[in-house]
Design a protein around this motif. Structure first.
Motif, PDB file in Angstrom:
ATOM      1  N   TYR A  28      -5.501  -0.078  -4.843  1.00  0.00           N
ATOM      2  CA  TYR A  28      -5.978   1.039  -4.026  1.00  0.00           C
ATOM      3  C   TYR A  28      -7.260   0.706  -3.260  1.00  0.00           C
ATOM      4  O   TYR A  28      -7.458   1.167  -2.148  1.00  0.00           O
ATOM      5  CB  TYR A  28      -6.164   2.294  -4.876  1.00  0.00           C
ATOM      6  N   ILE A  34      -5.527   6.890   4.498  1.00  0.00           N
ATOM      7  CA  ILE A  34      -4.223   7.535   4.665  1.00  0.00           C
ATOM      8  C   ILE A  34      -4.472   8.841   5.402  1.00  0.00           C
ATOM      9  O   ILE A  34      -5.057   9.776   4.860  1.00  0.00           O
ATOM     10  CB  ILE A  34      -3.543   7.780   3.308  1.00  0.00           C
ATOM     11  N   THR A  38       0.084   9.230   9.048  1.00  0.00           N
ATOM     12  CA  THR A  38       0.716   8.115   8.350  1.00  0.00           C
ATOM     13  C   THR A  38       2.221   8.295   8.183  1.00  0.00           C
ATOM     14  O   THR A  38       2.995   7.378   8.429  1.00  0.00           O
ATOM     15  CB  THR A  38       0.053   7.912   6.968  1.00  0.00           C
ATOM     16  N   TRP A  97       7.506   6.141  -3.470  1.00  0.00           N
ATOM     17  CA  TRP A  97       6.198   5.506  -3.278  1.00  0.00           C
ATOM     18  C   TRP A  97       5.100   6.550  -3.142  1.00  0.00           C
ATOM     19  O   TRP A  97       4.080   6.489  -3.814  1.00  0.00           O
ATOM     20  CB  TRP A  97       6.232   4.602  -2.039  1.00  0.00           C
ATOM     21  N   TRP A  98       5.312   7.539  -2.254  1.00  0.00           N
ATOM     22  CA  TRP A  98       4.268   8.530  -2.018  1.00  0.00           C
ATOM     23  C   TRP A  98       4.060   9.438  -3.224  1.00  0.00           C
ATOM     24  O   TRP A  98       2.938   9.899  -3.462  1.00  0.00           O
ATOM     25  CB  TRP A  98       4.570   9.337  -0.758  1.00  0.00           C
ATOM     26  N   VAL A 101       1.773   7.512  -5.427  1.00  0.00           N
ATOM     27  CA  VAL A 101       0.406   7.579  -4.911  1.00  0.00           C
ATOM     28  C   VAL A 101      -0.210   8.941  -5.232  1.00  0.00           C
ATOM     29  O   VAL A 101      -1.374   9.026  -5.644  1.00  0.00           O
ATOM     30  CB  VAL A 101       0.392   7.296  -3.390  1.00  0.00           C
ATOM     31  N   LEU A 102       0.563  10.007  -5.069  1.00  0.00           N
ATOM     32  CA  LEU A 102       0.043  11.350  -5.381  1.00  0.00           C
ATOM     33  C   LEU A 102      -0.297  11.504  -6.859  1.00  0.00           C
ATOM     34  O   LEU A 102      -1.297  12.133  -7.206  1.00  0.00           O
ATOM     35  CB  LEU A 102       1.054  12.419  -4.962  1.00  0.00           C
ATOM     36  N   ASP A 118      -7.648  11.223   1.054  1.00  0.00           N
ATOM     37  CA  ASP A 118      -6.320  10.669   1.316  1.00  0.00           C
ATOM     38  C   ASP A 118      -5.175  11.564   0.846  1.00  0.00           C
ATOM     39  O   ASP A 118      -4.022  11.326   1.202  1.00  0.00           O
ATOM     40  CB  ASP A 118      -6.180   9.300   0.641  1.00  0.00           C
ATOM     41  N   THR A 119      -5.467  12.582   0.079  1.00  0.00           N
ATOM     42  CA  THR A 119      -4.410  13.424  -0.488  1.00  0.00           C
ATOM     43  C   THR A 119      -3.608  14.151   0.588  1.00  0.00           C
ATOM     44  O   THR A 119      -2.379  14.199   0.518  1.00  0.00           O
ATOM     45  CB  THR A 119      -4.994  14.430  -1.498  1.00  0.00           C
ATOM     46  N   THR A 122      -1.164  11.890   2.269  1.00  0.00           N
ATOM     47  CA  THR A 122      -0.113  11.501   1.330  1.00  0.00           C
ATOM     48  C   THR A 122       0.900  12.625   1.155  1.00  0.00           C
ATOM     49  O   THR A 122       2.110  12.371   1.089  1.00  0.00           O
ATOM     50  CB  THR A 122      -0.733  11.116  -0.024  1.00  0.00           C
ATOM     51  N   ALA A 125       3.098  12.665   4.205  1.00  0.00           N
ATOM     52  CA  ALA A 125       4.032  11.537   4.170  1.00  0.00           C
ATOM     53  C   ALA A 125       5.162  11.791   3.176  1.00  0.00           C
ATOM     54  O   ALA A 125       6.325  11.485   3.456  1.00  0.00           O
ATOM     55  CB  ALA A 125       3.290  10.253   3.819  1.00  0.00           C
ATOM     56  N   ALA A 126       4.837  12.353   2.020  1.00  0.00           N
ATOM     57  CA  ALA A 126       5.869  12.639   1.022  1.00  0.00           C
ATOM     58  C   ALA A 126       6.835  13.713   1.524  1.00  0.00           C
ATOM     59  O   ALA A 126       8.060  13.594   1.356  1.00  0.00           O
ATOM     60  CB  ALA A 126       5.228  13.074  -0.290  1.00  0.00           C
TER      61      ALA A 126
END
Length: 158
Positions: A28, A34, A38, A97-98, A101-102, A118-119, A122, A125-126
């Motif tokens: 990270y 992010i 993104t 993936w996302w 990350v979350l 970045d949340t 993310t 993106a999710a």
């Protein structure tokens, strides 16, 4: 070739989430920021697939499959199924993936400012990846041929 199974996609999401979480733990600090932008490219692809699915469904329901002006060529439908299957798998892996990350970000948002920043990107993106999976499954569904009334006994003479 059969339809994409939702349980296989779910397994891919879970597997990618685990791998994503493990990678984020170690990597990270080298991530670029992010942003909300993104994951928006996936949303664009999802919208395009959903619109194409609607078009294909209308053409199939109207019986406009074949060759000629204004008709949808059967190979276009077969290619659409392949695009739908590939998009469903890509969307599932990216969604996993996302999610990984979350899962890393949520408990750290209160004390790690970068994770809090970045949340939002993310989450976008999710959600975009989930939209791609849904649009791909919808496109795959729309490429099915309409049911023959004789298959269900409707209109069949007994």
């Amino acid at each position: 070739m059969g339809p994409t199974r939702k349980r296989d996609l779910t397994a891919a999401v879970v597997g990618a989430a685990v791998v994503g979480y493990l990678l984020v733990i170690t990597l990270y600090r080298w991530f670029p920021p992010i942003t909300v932008w993104t994951g928006l490219s996936l949303l664009g692809v999802a919208i395009a697939e959903a619109l194409w699915a609607r078009y294909v469904r209308v053409k199939i329901n109207d019986g406009e499959i074949g060759t000629g002006p204004g008709w949808l060529h059967p190979l276009a439908v077969a290619r659409s199924v392949m695009v739908a299957k590939a998009s469903a798998w890509v969307g599932a892996l990216v969604l996993g993936w996302w999610i990984g990350v979350l899962v890393y970000f949520f408990p750290r948002r209160s004390w790690l400012r970068v994770a809090a920043d970045d949340t939002n990107g993310t989450v976008v993106a999710a959600v975009s990846a989930l939209a791609l999976v849904v649009a791909a499954l919808w496109l795959q569904h729309c490429c099915k041929s309409p049911q023959d009334p004789a298959d269900h006994g409707e209109g069949a003479e007994t």
